[in-house]
Design a protein around this motif. Structure first.
Motif, PDB file in Angstrom:
ATOM      1  N   LEU A 167     -10.044  24.186  58.178  1.00 32.30           N
ATOM      2  CA  LEU A 167     -10.638  24.872  57.042  1.00 32.30           C
ATOM      3  C   LEU A 167     -10.174  24.168  55.779  1.00 32.30           C
ATOM      4  O   LEU A 167      -9.074  23.607  55.732  1.00 32.30           O
ATOM      5  CB  LEU A 167     -10.216  26.344  56.983  1.00 32.30           C
ATOM      6  N   ARG A 168     -10.996  24.260  54.743  1.00 30.02           N
ATOM      7  CA  ARG A 168     -10.628  23.719  53.435  1.00 30.02           C
ATOM      8  C   ARG A 168     -10.724  24.847  52.424  1.00 30.02           C
ATOM      9  O   ARG A 168     -11.808  25.375  52.170  1.00 30.02           O
ATOM     10  CB  ARG A 168     -11.554  22.571  53.033  1.00 30.02           C
ATOM     11  N   LEU A 169      -9.579  25.221  51.866  1.00 33.50           N
ATOM     12  CA  LEU A 169      -9.531  26.256  50.849  1.00 33.50           C
ATOM     13  C   LEU A 169      -9.664  25.626  49.468  1.00 33.50           C
ATOM     14  O   LEU A 169      -9.131  24.538  49.220  1.00 33.50           O
ATOM     15  CB  LEU A 169      -8.226  27.037  50.930  1.00 33.50           C
ATOM     16  N   SER A 170     -10.357  26.339  48.603  1.00 29.94           N
ATOM     17  CA  SER A 170     -10.513  25.898  47.222  1.00 29.94           C
ATOM     18  C   SER A 170     -10.056  27.000  46.288  1.00 29.94           C
ATOM     19  O   SER A 170     -10.206  28.189  46.587  1.00 29.94           O
ATOM     20  CB  SER A 170     -11.980  25.562  46.929  1.00 29.94           C
ATOM     21  N   CYS A 171      -9.530  26.600  45.155  1.00 29.80           N
ATOM     22  CA  CYS A 171      -9.133  27.549  44.117  1.00 29.80           C
ATOM     23  C   CYS A 171      -9.568  26.975  42.780  1.00 29.80           C
ATOM     24  O   CYS A 171      -9.159  25.864  42.411  1.00 29.80           O
ATOM     25  CB  CYS A 171      -7.633  27.768  44.143  1.00 29.80           C
ATOM     26  N   THR A 172     -10.382  27.733  42.079  1.00 37.08           N
ATOM     27  CA  THR A 172     -10.858  27.306  40.774  1.00 37.08           C
ATOM     28  C   THR A 172     -10.278  28.214  39.707  1.00 37.08           C
ATOM     29  O   THR A 172     -10.340  29.435  39.839  1.00 37.08           O
ATOM     30  CB  THR A 172     -12.389  27.337  40.715  1.00 37.08           C
ATOM     31  N   ALA A 173      -9.724  27.605  38.675  1.00 38.18           N
ATOM     32  CA  ALA A 173      -9.110  28.356  37.591  1.00 38.18           C
ATOM     33  C   ALA A 173     -10.048  28.404  36.391  1.00 38.18           C
ATOM     34  O   ALA A 173     -10.790  27.464  36.128  1.00 38.18           O
ATOM     35  CB  ALA A 173      -7.802  27.711  37.186  1.00 38.18           C
ATOM     36  N   SER A 174      -9.997  29.488  35.685  1.00 37.88           N
ATOM     37  CA  SER A 174     -10.785  29.629  34.460  1.00 37.88           C
ATOM     38  C   SER A 174      -9.986  30.417  33.436  1.00 37.88           C
ATOM     39  O   SER A 174      -9.024  31.099  33.769  1.00 37.88           O
ATOM     40  CB  SER A 174     -12.115  30.331  34.743  1.00 37.88           C
ATOM     41  N   GLY A 175     -10.393  30.304  32.199  1.00 41.27           N
ATOM     42  CA  GLY A 175      -9.736  31.056  31.145  1.00 41.27           C
ATOM     43  C   GLY A 175      -8.683  30.281  30.396  1.00 41.27           C
ATOM     44  O   GLY A 175      -8.239  30.714  29.331  1.00 41.27           O
ATOM     45  N   ARG A 176      -8.224  29.171  30.953  1.00 39.82           N
ATOM     46  CA  ARG A 176      -7.304  28.286  30.256  1.00 39.82           C
ATOM     47  C   ARG A 176      -7.285  26.962  31.000  1.00 39.82           C
ATOM     48  O   ARG A 176      -7.803  26.849  32.101  1.00 39.82           O
ATOM     49  CB  ARG A 176      -5.906  28.876  30.162  1.00 39.82           C
ATOM     50  N   VAL A 177      -6.665  25.976  30.389  1.00 37.41           N
ATOM     51  CA  VAL A 177      -6.537  24.661  31.013  1.00 37.41           C
ATOM     52  C   VAL A 177      -5.226  24.611  31.783  1.00 37.41           C
ATOM     53  O   VAL A 177      -4.182  24.978  31.257  1.00 37.41           O
ATOM     54  CB  VAL A 177      -6.585  23.556  29.943  1.00 37.41           C
ATOM     55  N   PHE A 178      -5.292  24.152  33.019  1.00 38.53           N
ATOM     56  CA  PHE A 178      -4.116  24.142  33.876  1.00 38.53           C
ATOM     57  C   PHE A 178      -3.559  22.740  34.113  1.00 38.53           C
ATOM     58  O   PHE A 178      -2.793  22.535  35.048  1.00 38.53           O
ATOM     59  CB  PHE A 178      -4.455  24.791  35.222  1.00 38.53           C
ATOM     60  N   ASN A 179      -3.930  21.805  33.261  1.00 36.93           N
ATOM     61  CA  ASN A 179      -3.467  20.444  33.535  1.00 36.93           C
ATOM     62  C   ASN A 179      -1.970  20.276  33.298  1.00 36.93           C
ATOM     63  O   ASN A 179      -1.409  19.242  33.651  1.00 36.93           O
ATOM     64  CB  ASN A 179      -4.275  19.426  32.736  1.00 36.93           C
ATOM     65  N   ASN A 180      -1.294  21.259  32.700  1.00 36.78           N
ATOM     66  CA  ASN A 180       0.160  21.209  32.552  1.00 36.78           C
ATOM     67  C   ASN A 180       0.873  22.131  33.533  1.00 36.78           C
ATOM     68  O   ASN A 180       2.087  22.340  33.412  1.00 36.78           O
ATOM     69  CB  ASN A 180       0.558  21.584  31.124  1.00 36.78           C
ATOM     70  N   TYR A 181       0.141  22.678  34.486  1.00 35.84           N
ATOM     71  CA  TYR A 181       0.714  23.602  35.440  1.00 35.84           C
ATOM     72  C   TYR A 181       0.718  23.003  36.834  1.00 35.84           C
ATOM     73  O   TYR A 181      -0.217  22.309  37.217  1.00 35.84           O
ATOM     74  CB  TYR A 181      -0.095  24.905  35.481  1.00 35.84           C
ATOM     75  N   ALA A 182       1.761  23.300  37.586  1.00 39.43           N
ATOM     76  CA  ALA A 182       1.728  23.045  39.014  1.00 39.43           C
ATOM     77  C   ALA A 182       0.862  24.122  39.669  1.00 39.43           C
ATOM     78  O   ALA A 182       0.849  25.271  39.219  1.00 39.43           O
ATOM     79  CB  ALA A 182       3.127  23.096  39.596  1.00 39.43           C
ATOM     80  N   MET A 183       0.139  23.734  40.696  1.00 39.60           N
ATOM     81  CA  MET A 183      -0.706  24.695  41.403  1.00 39.60           C
ATOM     82  C   MET A 183      -0.472  24.560  42.898  1.00 39.60           C
ATOM     83  O   MET A 183      -0.076  23.491  43.383  1.00 39.60           O
ATOM     84  CB  MET A 183      -2.183  24.456  41.073  1.00 39.60           C
ATOM     85  N   ALA A 243       2.224  25.255  50.146  1.00 36.14           N
ATOM     86  CA  ALA A 243       2.155  23.902  49.591  1.00 36.14           C
ATOM     87  C   ALA A 243       1.903  23.987  48.098  1.00 36.14           C
ATOM     88  O   ALA A 243       1.281  24.942  47.624  1.00 36.14           O
ATOM     89  CB  ALA A 243       1.055  23.091  50.260  1.00 36.14           C
ATOM     90  N   GLY A 244       2.363  22.975  47.365  1.00 36.21           N
ATOM     91  CA  GLY A 244       2.129  22.915  45.927  1.00 36.21           C
ATOM     92  C   GLY A 244       2.085  21.485  45.458  1.00 36.21           C
ATOM     93  O   GLY A 244       2.589  20.580  46.124  1.00 36.21           O
ATOM     94  N   ILE A 245       1.470  21.282  44.307  1.00 30.78           N
ATOM     95  CA  ILE A 245       1.331  19.946  43.745  1.00 30.78           C
ATOM     96  C   ILE A 245       1.531  20.009  42.243  1.00 30.78           C
ATOM     97  O   ILE A 245       1.082  20.940  41.580  1.00 30.78           O
ATOM     98  CB  ILE A 245      -0.043  19.339  44.126  1.00 30.78           C
ATOM     99  N   SER A 246       2.241  19.024  41.713  1.00 30.81           N
ATOM    100  CA  SER A 246       2.541  19.017  40.289  1.00 30.81           C
ATOM    101  C   SER A 246       1.306  18.634  39.489  1.00 30.81           C
ATOM    102  O   SER A 246       0.307  18.150  40.025  1.00 30.81           O
ATOM    103  CB  SER A 246       3.668  18.035  39.992  1.00 30.81           C
ATOM    104  N   SER A 247       1.417  18.811  38.188  1.00 34.69           N
ATOM    105  CA  SER A 247       0.288  18.527  37.308  1.00 34.69           C
ATOM    106  C   SER A 247       0.249  17.087  36.846  1.00 34.69           C
ATOM    107  O   SER A 247      -0.813  16.561  36.537  1.00 34.69           O
ATOM    108  CB  SER A 247       0.349  19.438  36.089  1.00 34.69           C
ATOM    109  N   THR A 248       1.390  16.433  36.798  1.00 32.94           N
ATOM    110  CA  THR A 248       1.445  15.115  36.164  1.00 32.94           C
ATOM    111  C   THR A 248       1.710  13.983  37.146  1.00 32.94           C
ATOM    112  O   THR A 248       1.006  12.978  37.151  1.00 32.94           O
ATOM    113  CB  THR A 248       2.533  15.103  35.081  1.00 32.94           C
ATOM    114  N   THR A 249       2.713  14.146  38.006  1.00 34.18           N
ATOM    115  CA  THR A 249       3.117  13.047  38.885  1.00 34.18           C
ATOM    116  C   THR A 249       2.383  13.048  40.211  1.00 34.18           C
ATOM    117  O   THR A 249       2.438  12.071  40.947  1.00 34.18           O
ATOM    118  CB  THR A 249       4.620  13.119  39.175  1.00 34.18           C
ATOM    119  N   GLY A 250       1.732  14.146  40.542  1.00 34.75           N
ATOM    120  CA  GLY A 250       1.089  14.246  41.847  1.00 34.75           C
ATOM    121  C   GLY A 250       2.061  14.541  42.972  1.00 34.75           C
ATOM    122  O   GLY A 250       1.687  14.523  44.146  1.00 34.75           O
ATOM    123  N   THR A 251       3.308  14.833  42.613  1.00 40.21           N
ATOM    124  CA  THR A 251       4.299  15.193  43.630  1.00 40.21           C
ATOM    125  C   THR A 251       3.864  16.462  44.339  1.00 40.21           C
ATOM    126  O   THR A 251       3.371  17.405  43.710  1.00 40.21           O
ATOM    127  CB  THR A 251       5.662  15.436  42.974  1.00 40.21           C
TER     128      THR A 251
END
Length: 123
Positions: A18-34, A49-57
């Protein structure tokens, strides 16, 4: 209003994907880990699982064992979880989350949460 909306859950047999998707709205999340958490019936919610916003860690829970892959997209306002080789033990509600750092995300100190999507794996 900030919202995280998950999709892609469903029912599969053991070994399926399965492939799960999560779409965010209401603000920009490019500085957030998701990332993703899950909660099985009668169990506590746990980090998947989680992934950083900048380094891709990326961080993964031990039980993922190379079966899941987390990624970002949608100009960093979306996060995905590709799940392969699913097992009945993966059955749970999967939640999307966002936090200011990947370390905070991993421990559940998240600023935003989605409503969850059900994943059911049958044997």
């Amino acid at each position: 209003q900030v919202q995280l909306v998950e999709s892609g859950g469903g029912s599969v047999q053991t070994g399926g994907s399965l492939r799960l998707s999560c779409t965010a709205s209401g603000r920009v999340f490019n500085n957030y880990a998701m990332g993703w958490f899950r909660q099985a019936p009668g169990e506590e919610r746990e980090f998947v699982a989680g992934i950083s916003s900048t380094t891709g860690t990326s961080y993964y829970a031990h039980f993922v064992k190379g079966r899941f892959t987390v990624s970002r997209g949608g100009f960093e306002n979306a996060v995905y979880l590709q799940m392969n080789s699913l097992e009945p033990e993966d059955t749970a509600v999967y939640y999307c989350a966002a936090a200011n750092t990947l370390d905070n995300l991993e421990i559940g100190n998240s600023n935003y949460w989605g409503q969850g999507t059900q994943v059911t794996v049958s044997s």
